[in-house]
Motif scaffolding. Sequence first.
Motif, PDB file in Angstrom:
ATOM      1  N   LEU A 142       0.847  -1.184   0.000  1.00 53.80           N
ATOM      2  CA  LEU A 142       0.000   0.000   0.000  1.00 53.80           C
ATOM      3  C   LEU A 142       0.885   1.236   0.000  1.00 53.80           C
ATOM      4  O   LEU A 142       1.534   1.564   0.992  1.00 53.80           O
ATOM      5  N   GLN A 143       0.954   1.927  -1.110  1.00 56.14           N
ATOM      6  CA  GLN A 143       1.867   3.050  -1.279  1.00 56.14           C
ATOM      7  C   GLN A 143       1.129   4.379  -1.139  1.00 56.14           C
ATOM      8  O   GLN A 143      -0.095   4.456  -1.171  1.00 56.14           O
ATOM      9  N   ASP A 144       1.942   5.418  -1.011  1.00 57.70           N
ATOM     10  CA  ASP A 144       1.405   6.757  -0.850  1.00 57.70           C
ATOM     11  C   ASP A 144       0.965   7.397  -2.165  1.00 57.70           C
ATOM     12  O   ASP A 144       0.485   8.515  -2.164  1.00 57.70           O
ATOM     13  N   GLU A 145       1.188   6.730  -3.299  1.00 52.17           N
ATOM     14  CA  GLU A 145       0.929   7.360  -4.590  1.00 52.17           C
ATOM     15  C   GLU A 145      -0.562   7.666  -4.769  1.00 52.17           C
ATOM     16  O   GLU A 145      -1.388   6.773  -4.824  1.00 52.17           O
ATOM     17  N   VAL A 146      -0.875   8.950  -4.818  1.00 53.21           N
ATOM     18  CA  VAL A 146      -2.249   9.420  -5.006  1.00 53.21           C
ATOM     19  C   VAL A 146      -2.230  10.572  -6.009  1.00 53.21           C
ATOM     20  O   VAL A 146      -1.177  11.175  -6.251  1.00 53.21           O
ATOM     21  N   PRO A 147      -3.348  10.904  -6.601  1.00 55.18           N
ATOM     22  CA  PRO A 147      -3.368  12.026  -7.549  1.00 55.18           C
ATOM     23  C   PRO A 147      -2.938  13.324  -6.872  1.00 55.18           C
ATOM     24  O   PRO A 147      -3.305  13.580  -5.720  1.00 55.18           O
ATOM     25  N   PRO A 148      -2.142  14.159  -7.546  1.00 51.63           N
ATOM     26  CA  PRO A 148      -1.670  15.394  -6.928  1.00 51.63           C
ATOM     27  C   PRO A 148      -2.776  16.433  -6.781  1.00 51.63           C
ATOM     28  O   PRO A 148      -3.786  16.393  -7.498  1.00 51.63           O
ATOM     29  N   ALA A 149      -2.575  17.345  -5.841  1.00 51.81           N
ATOM     30  CA  ALA A 149      -3.511  18.462  -5.674  1.00 51.81           C
ATOM     31  C   ALA A 149      -3.309  19.458  -6.810  1.00 51.81           C
ATOM     32  O   ALA A 149      -2.242  19.518  -7.433  1.00 51.81           O
ATOM     33  N   PRO A 150      -4.323  20.283  -7.128  1.00 51.97           N
ATOM     34  CA  PRO A 150      -4.190  21.268  -8.204  1.00 51.97           C
ATOM     35  C   PRO A 150      -3.041  22.238  -7.945  1.00 51.97           C
ATOM     36  O   PRO A 150      -2.725  22.556  -6.794  1.00 51.97           O
ATOM     37  N   PHE A 151      -2.431  22.714  -9.020  1.00 48.62           N
ATOM     38  CA  PHE A 151      -1.312  23.644  -8.892  1.00 48.62           C
ATOM     39  C   PHE A 151      -1.745  24.939  -8.212  1.00 48.62           C
ATOM     40  O   PHE A 151      -0.952  25.578  -7.517  1.00 48.62           O
ATOM     41  N   GLU A 152      -2.992  25.335  -8.392  1.00 45.21           N
ATOM     42  CA  GLU A 152      -3.493  26.547  -7.749  1.00 45.21           C
ATOM     43  C   GLU A 152      -3.411  26.431  -6.232  1.00 45.21           C
ATOM     44  O   GLU A 152      -3.146  27.425  -5.538  1.00 45.21           O
TER      45      GLU A 152
ATOM     46  N   GLU B 270       8.002  24.251 -11.057  1.00 49.74           N
ATOM     47  CA  GLU B 270       7.385  23.326 -12.008  1.00 49.74           C
ATOM     48  C   GLU B 270       5.953  22.996 -11.593  1.00 49.74           C
ATOM     49  O   GLU B 270       5.676  22.726 -10.423  1.00 49.74           O
ATOM     50  N   ARG B 271       5.055  23.049 -12.577  1.00 51.38           N
ATOM     51  CA  ARG B 271       3.653  22.760 -12.298  1.00 51.38           C
ATOM     52  C   ARG B 271       3.436  21.286 -11.957  1.00 51.38           C
ATOM     53  O   ARG B 271       2.631  20.945 -11.098  1.00 51.38           O
ATOM     54  N   LYS B 272       4.160  20.417 -12.644  1.00 47.46           N
ATOM     55  CA  LYS B 272       4.002  18.990 -12.411  1.00 47.46           C
ATOM     56  C   LYS B 272       4.811  18.575 -11.186  1.00 47.46           C
ATOM     57  O   LYS B 272       6.017  18.853 -11.091  1.00 47.46           O
TER      58      LYS B 272
ATOM     59  N   VAL C 113      -1.143  24.691  -4.615  1.00 46.97           N
ATOM     60  CA  VAL C 113       0.283  24.818  -4.288  1.00 46.97           C
ATOM     61  C   VAL C 113       0.661  26.287  -4.175  1.00 46.97           C
ATOM     62  O   VAL C 113       1.304  26.727  -3.207  1.00 46.97           O
ATOM     63  N   VAL C 114       0.268  27.074  -5.166  1.00 54.87           N
ATOM     64  CA  VAL C 114       0.594  28.514  -5.172  1.00 54.87           C
ATOM     65  C   VAL C 114      -0.041  29.206  -3.969  1.00 54.87           C
ATOM     66  O   VAL C 114       0.599  30.024  -3.290  1.00 54.87           O
TER      67      VAL C 114
END
Length: 563
Positions: A99-109, A131-133, A111-112
């Motif tokens: 069971l890994q931590d890999e989940v979809p990232p949060a929106p770049f907005e 970087e956005r990604k 992050v900013v």
Amino acid sequence: MRAKTPHINRFAQIVRFYRVSRLLLWTIWVIYRERQRVIRARERGDYDAKPNSEVLIKVLEAFRDTAIQLGVLMIKLGQFLSSRADMLPEDALKVLADLQDEVPPAPFEHVVAVLETELGKPVEEIFSVLERKCTAAASLGQVHKAVLASTGETVAVKIQRPHIHQLVSMDLSTIRFVIWVVNRFVNPDFVDLVGLFREFRRTVFEEIDYVTEAANIKRFQEMFKDDPTISIPRVYDEYVSHHVLVIEWIDGIKLNDYAALEAAGFDRLEVANRTVRAYFYQFFEVGFFHADPHPGNIFVKKGSPVDDPVIALVDFGMVGTLTSYMKKTLRDLFIALVMRNAHDIVEALFKLGFIGKGANLTTLERGITILLDQYYGMTLGEVSNIDFSQLASDLESLLYGQPFQIPAQFAFSGRAVGTLVGVATGLAPEFNFFDVALPYARKFLQWDSKGIAQASQDLFREVLNTGKLLLTLPGSLERLISQIESGQVEVKVNNFTGNGKRKRHNGQITISEGSASSALTWLLVFGSSLGSGIYLHSLHQGLAGWFCFGLATLSVLGLLLRR
């Protein structure tokens, strides 16, 4: 500018509470039901009874799938449970192990918004490039590569996920509620759910506090400052808050990217040796260790010499600690294992918190004795060839029905060692884990000249103290006997009807002379000597115990001669 993240609405909170509580209640109930079934079978004499692995695997697969959907704390809880060999059999634990931590990232907005809120400046003033990604997305946070506008240095920017504190608080409240329900209606005495929750909550709050992680990184920098083979990233203090962490960017190759390691010319066996040595240094010498050594957190730095690879560690949110008391008790446990002393093994395990209240210590000692007879005396090569699935099965049979639990710190260290073994074996199948561990284990157990000298001094001091006690004991007993026979010491007797002479003193009957006095004296010596011998033998004080048994024998002879 202060960006605001909207709160989770009430309906979403209710739905999440229902899904989390239902998932936990069903999982705990199935584990408890299977355990009780096995215990009842063994009470009937069916000692081959085992939990139904298919049922456990099915419920844990459902737990894993739902945890991935819910994210955040449920993934962390699944990882935490994957290290609890005291709760689940090995084949069931494997379901949660990947069971890994890999989940979809949060929106770049998002992050900013977090960066500008926490650091108090527009993001363009802080970073010339962001970087956005994201380069990594985990259940609690994500990482973006960036370049500092002020210095041009390449850095890794770690930002917490949206609603993280609200989600963590919600899920922890739900877990606490489930534990209350379970303890009220089921009372699963095989595991301390309250203690497990307490440790889990502590580690989660430490992991989502980036100020704590920054302090951990600095401690690791100090630990490895004199080791050029290990690299710890630099922390940029001016860009650290509870929700943001900016550290040096590590340009490296993941340990499980075997093709890239070979293309770069690195010796995979040397990489495995250096990685494992770094962790044994943390475990055995410092007692403070990186508790999440999966391949995504360990790199070989690009540009380091082919014949001198530099190992870089990242992500220090999850750490473990072994206190001086734990280290000392672990040494006692190892010595007890060497001496094949099941009593001392159980005592050390109790001190370390592995054995809960209500355990049948006699049963545990008997089971450990059987295991010692089976595995004791193996060579290092034989140990490396042990079928650990069979060993796990033996331990499982021994511990079923007993309040045996794994303290959180040992669960972390066990999980770390298990992950480390897998990483090193994958790097180099010929890697010998025990050869690398042996020098550190010797130092930990104080098997160097200084440790042996100290142990010899302690042993000599103990012998002297025992000798002084044994030399003074006969004289003390002789004086006591003389005082009793001369009437200087009173012995109270109820309903005495013997023929000895009696006198009444302050309303008490005191024996002062005659055959009854003599017989009572020798009986007193016999009883105290016999009791002392039994007590000293229970403490494994063989010499003093046998002396007391000898004294008891002499007192019996004295009683017969008196007659």
